[in-house]
Design a protein around this motif. Structure first.
Motif, PDB file in Angstrom:
ATOM      1  N   THR A 174      -8.513  15.739  -1.795  1.00 48.25           N
ATOM      2  CA  THR A 174      -8.082  14.455  -1.248  1.00 48.25           C
ATOM      3  C   THR A 174      -8.865  13.358  -1.967  1.00 48.25           C
ATOM      4  O   THR A 174      -9.984  13.593  -2.427  1.00 48.25           O
ATOM      5  N   LEU A 175      -8.269  12.181  -2.050  1.00 52.30           N
ATOM      6  CA  LEU A 175      -8.872  11.109  -2.848  1.00 52.30           C
ATOM      7  C   LEU A 175      -8.910   9.803  -2.074  1.00 52.30           C
ATOM      8  O   LEU A 175      -7.877   9.293  -1.647  1.00 52.30           O
ATOM      9  N   ALA A 176     -10.104   9.261  -1.897  1.00 54.89           N
ATOM     10  CA  ALA A 176     -10.235   7.922  -1.324  1.00 54.89           C
ATOM     11  C   ALA A 176     -10.463   6.955  -2.474  1.00 54.89           C
ATOM     12  O   ALA A 176     -11.435   7.063  -3.216  1.00 54.89           O
ATOM     13  N   GLU A 191       0.830  -1.198   0.000  1.00 56.09           N
ATOM     14  CA  GLU A 191       0.000   0.000   0.000  1.00 56.09           C
ATOM     15  C   GLU A 191       0.873   1.260   0.000  1.00 56.09           C
ATOM     16  O   GLU A 191       0.586   2.229  -0.688  1.00 56.09           O
ATOM     17  N   PHE A 192       1.984   1.192   0.736  1.00 57.70           N
ATOM     18  CA  PHE A 192       2.800   2.394   0.891  1.00 57.70           C
ATOM     19  C   PHE A 192       3.587   2.730  -0.370  1.00 57.70           C
ATOM     20  O   PHE A 192       3.680   3.896  -0.747  1.00 57.70           O
ATOM     21  N   SER A 193       4.102   1.679  -1.045  1.00 53.03           N
ATOM     22  CA  SER A 193       4.824   1.998  -2.281  1.00 53.03           C
ATOM     23  C   SER A 193       3.835   2.414  -3.366  1.00 53.03           C
ATOM     24  O   SER A 193       4.171   3.231  -4.226  1.00 53.03           O
ATOM     25  N   LEU A 194       2.616   1.871  -3.312  1.00 54.54           N
ATOM     26  CA  LEU A 194       1.579   2.299  -4.257  1.00 54.54           C
ATOM     27  C   LEU A 194       1.300   3.792  -4.096  1.00 54.54           C
ATOM     28  O   LEU A 194       1.263   4.554  -5.071  1.00 54.54           O
ATOM     29  N   ILE A 195       1.130   4.209  -2.849  1.00 54.50           N
ATOM     30  CA  ILE A 195       0.836   5.624  -2.574  1.00 54.50           C
ATOM     31  C   ILE A 195       1.996   6.506  -3.049  1.00 54.50           C
ATOM     32  O   ILE A 195       1.801   7.510  -3.725  1.00 54.50           O
ATOM     33  N   GLU A 196       3.215   6.059  -2.712  1.00 51.44           N
ATOM     34  CA  GLU A 196       4.387   6.850  -3.096  1.00 51.44           C
ATOM     35  C   GLU A 196       4.490   6.996  -4.602  1.00 51.44           C
ATOM     36  O   GLU A 196       4.779   8.063  -5.130  1.00 51.44           O
ATOM     37  N   TYR A 212       2.073   6.401  -7.058  1.00 46.16           N
ATOM     38  CA  TYR A 212       0.949   6.877  -7.874  1.00 46.16           C
ATOM     39  C   TYR A 212       0.112   8.000  -7.247  1.00 46.16           C
ATOM     40  O   TYR A 212      -0.748   8.559  -7.901  1.00 46.16           O
ATOM     41  N   CYS A 213       0.305   8.304  -5.987  1.00 44.03           N
ATOM     42  CA  CYS A 213      -0.547   9.314  -5.351  1.00 44.03           C
ATOM     43  C   CYS A 213       0.222  10.529  -4.871  1.00 44.03           C
ATOM     44  O   CYS A 213      -0.368  11.501  -4.419  1.00 44.03           O
ATOM     45  N   GLN A 214       1.540  10.482  -4.958  1.00 48.10           N
ATOM     46  CA  GLN A 214       2.340  11.601  -4.468  1.00 48.10           C
ATOM     47  C   GLN A 214       2.691  12.541  -5.620  1.00 48.10           C
ATOM     48  O   GLN A 214       2.892  12.088  -6.750  1.00 48.10           O
ATOM     49  N   VAL A 221       0.729  14.888   0.894  1.00 49.62           N
ATOM     50  CA  VAL A 221       0.721  13.425   1.062  1.00 49.62           C
ATOM     51  C   VAL A 221       1.946  12.963   1.844  1.00 49.62           C
ATOM     52  O   VAL A 221       3.066  13.408   1.557  1.00 49.62           O
ATOM     53  N   GLY A 222       1.745  12.073   2.832  1.00 48.30           N
ATOM     54  CA  GLY A 222       2.882  11.493   3.539  1.00 48.30           C
ATOM     55  C   GLY A 222       2.825  11.643   5.044  1.00 48.30           C
ATOM     56  O   GLY A 222       3.546  10.976   5.763  1.00 48.30           O
ATOM     57  N   ASP A 223       1.973  12.531   5.532  1.00 51.47           N
ATOM     58  CA  ASP A 223       1.816  12.635   6.987  1.00 51.47           C
ATOM     59  C   ASP A 223       0.411  12.140   7.343  1.00 51.47           C
ATOM     60  O   ASP A 223      -0.311  11.620   6.507  1.00 51.47           O
ATOM     61  N   ASP A 224       0.010  12.313   8.584  1.00 53.18           N
ATOM     62  CA  ASP A 224      -1.318  11.838   8.974  1.00 53.18           C
ATOM     63  C   ASP A 224      -2.433  12.712   8.409  1.00 53.18           C
ATOM     64  O   ASP A 224      -3.569  12.276   8.272  1.00 53.18           O
ATOM     65  N   ALA A 225      -2.119  13.945   8.123  1.00 51.54           N
ATOM     66  CA  ALA A 225      -3.095  14.848   7.521  1.00 51.54           C
ATOM     67  C   ALA A 225      -2.351  15.955   6.794  1.00 51.54           C
ATOM     68  O   ALA A 225      -1.163  16.187   7.039  1.00 51.54           O
ATOM     69  N   VAL A 247      -3.586  16.511  -1.942  1.00 47.50           N
ATOM     70  CA  VAL A 247      -2.815  16.638  -0.695  1.00 47.50           C
ATOM     71  C   VAL A 247      -3.042  15.486   0.285  1.00 47.50           C
ATOM     72  O   VAL A 247      -2.529  15.521   1.400  1.00 47.50           O
ATOM     73  N   GLY A 248      -3.798  14.467  -0.144  1.00 46.50           N
ATOM     74  CA  GLY A 248      -3.992  13.342   0.758  1.00 46.50           C
ATOM     75  C   GLY A 248      -5.040  12.404   0.238  1.00 46.50           C
ATOM     76  O   GLY A 248      -5.577  12.593  -0.847  1.00 46.50           O
ATOM     77  N   GLY A 249      -5.310  11.369   1.018  1.00 44.18           N
ATOM     78  CA  GLY A 249      -6.318  10.415   0.589  1.00 44.18           C
ATOM     79  C   GLY A 249      -6.281   9.156   1.409  1.00 44.18           C
ATOM     80  O   GLY A 249      -5.720   9.121   2.509  1.00 44.18           O
ATOM     81  N   ASP A 250      -6.871   8.116   0.846  1.00 47.08           N
ATOM     82  CA  ASP A 250      -6.939   6.837   1.525  1.00 47.08           C
ATOM     83  C   ASP A 250      -6.980   5.774   0.434  1.00 47.08           C
ATOM     84  O   ASP A 250      -7.560   5.998  -0.629  1.00 47.08           O
ATOM     85  N   THR A 251      -6.347   4.633   0.664  1.00 43.85           N
ATOM     86  CA  THR A 251      -6.329   3.579  -0.340  1.00 43.85           C
ATOM     87  C   THR A 251      -6.777   2.271   0.299  1.00 43.85           C
ATOM     88  O   THR A 251      -6.218   1.853   1.315  1.00 43.85           O
ATOM     89  N   THR A 252      -7.816   1.672  -0.284  1.00 37.42           N
ATOM     90  CA  THR A 252      -8.359   0.445   0.286  1.00 37.42           C
ATOM     91  C   THR A 252      -8.675  -0.556  -0.821  1.00 37.42           C
ATOM     92  O   THR A 252      -8.744  -0.192  -1.995  1.00 37.42           O
TER      93      THR A 252
END
Ligand code: ADP
Ligand code: MG
Length: 320
Positions: free
Chosen positions: A85-87, A3-8, A10-12, A25-29, A117-122
């Motif tokens: 932000t993108l979920a 999940e973390f490399s995906l975010i780094e 494609y989402c950063q 992107v990268g902190d808690d908020a 600037v942020g999101g969630d990946t599930t």
């Protein structure tokens, strides 16, 4: 892929690198700077596979559309977009899907100086929820509730094309020039410039997502007024004008939805200034009706003094 490399990957770094973004992107908020004397304008929209789009739609088109529908809400408020932000819920990790999605998201976001600037990946059935933030001069946001008797009713560009595009994709229609209509459905252009220019000019505004009649109905309800709209005046694209069936044309234009144009009311004393900005920014708007004195809070169709009955006036409703 974790999940973390995906975010780094494609989402950063998606969209504009804004100077008013303190932490992305990268902190808690995320931490964001709001300009002085501005108000934050926030909206969210979800798109679910099988409900809002066909499962096999190109990821680039999905990326554009989830941004466009949200940007359209910001436009309707007369606001300027800044952050999103993108979920993201995905059934599986497909790197080719993600690469195309993320590149298109970056491209459209940059077009509007928007930063992710942020999101969630599930993991789960494909679904996208984008939350958008923008700002507007304090107290100046356009709303649904300001229409007054005597105001003129306008809509931008043309309506109905996206509804035809949907009918084509559902194989209810077959046309020679169908790509125009499919584009209108898949690649709507949020009317941000118009929305910003309407601040201080329009008394109310809404973006047309559920169908023109239904959306004007929201203004009527919130403003506690009624409206008369002349269906013959509705702006139709050239391909739309080639449609022979008037009844069907009206159904697409009045109840179709997914247009993402702006429908708005303007008091008579602002019409000159409206004409000036239309000219200055090469905008396209059409007067389609007026706000009238009646208690019913509805939108009536009238042509040359005659009331026209139209029974598809509800637009598209979930859970209907
Ligand atoms: P947490 O567990 O603290 O909620 P996550 O692990 O979900 O954090 O996310 C880590 C970082 O990545 C956060 O900054 C979050 O905003 C960002 N992020 C996660 N998914 C996405 C996405 N789809 N798009 C953009 N940013 C995302
Ligand atoms: Mg956390």
């Amino acid at each position: 892929m974790s999940e973390f490399s995906l975010i780094e990957k494609y989402c950063q770094g998606i969209g504009e690198s804004r100077s008013d973004t303190v932490l992305s992107v990268g902190d808690d908020a995320a931490v964001l700077d709001l300009p002085d004397n501005k108000q934050l304008v926030v909206s969210v929209d979800t798109m679910v596979a099988g409900v809002h789009f066909f499962d096999d739609v190109a990821p680039a088109k999905l990326a554009h559309k989830i941004l466009a529908v949200n940007l359209s809400d910001i436009a309707a408020m007369g606001a300027t977009p800044a952050w999103a932000t993108l979920a993201l819920t995905l059934p599986e990790v497909s790197e080719s899907w993600l690469a195309e999605f993320s590149q298109a998201l970056d491209c459209t976001a940059k077009q509007y100086q928007l930063q992710l600037v942020g999101g969630d990946t599930t993991k789960g059935p494909l679904s996208l929820t984008l939350s958008i933030m923008g700002h507007v001069d304090a107290g100046k946001a356009l709303t649904r509730s300001g229409a007054n008797i005597g105001d003129h009713v306008f809509v931008s560009n043309s309506v109905g094309d996206a509804a035809v595009g949907l009918a084509v994709l559902k194989r209810e229609l077959e046309l020679d020039n169908q790509q125009h209509f499919i584009n209108a459905l898949e690649m709507p252009e949020p009317q941000l410039l118009l929305g910003e220019q309407l601040v201080g000019l329009a008394s109310s505004c809404i973006d047309v997502s559920d169908g023109l009649l239904a959306d004007l109905g929201h203004i009527a309800k919130k403003s506690q007024v009624s409206m008369i709209v002349d269906p013959v005046q509705l702006p139709r694209s050239t391909p739309m004008q080639q449609f022979a069936d008037w009844q069907k044309t009206m159904q697409y234009c009045l109840a179709g939805g997914d247009d993402y144009q702006l429908a708005f009311t303007v008091p008579a004393q602002n019409l000159d200034r409206l004409q000036q900005v239309v000219k200055e920014f090469s905008l396209s708007i059409t007067k389609i009706g007026s706000v009238v004195a009646q208690q019913s809070e509805t939108v009536m169709l009238e042509h040359q003094g005659k009331i026209i009955e139209f029974n598809h006036s509800v637009g598209f409703q979930h859970f209907a």
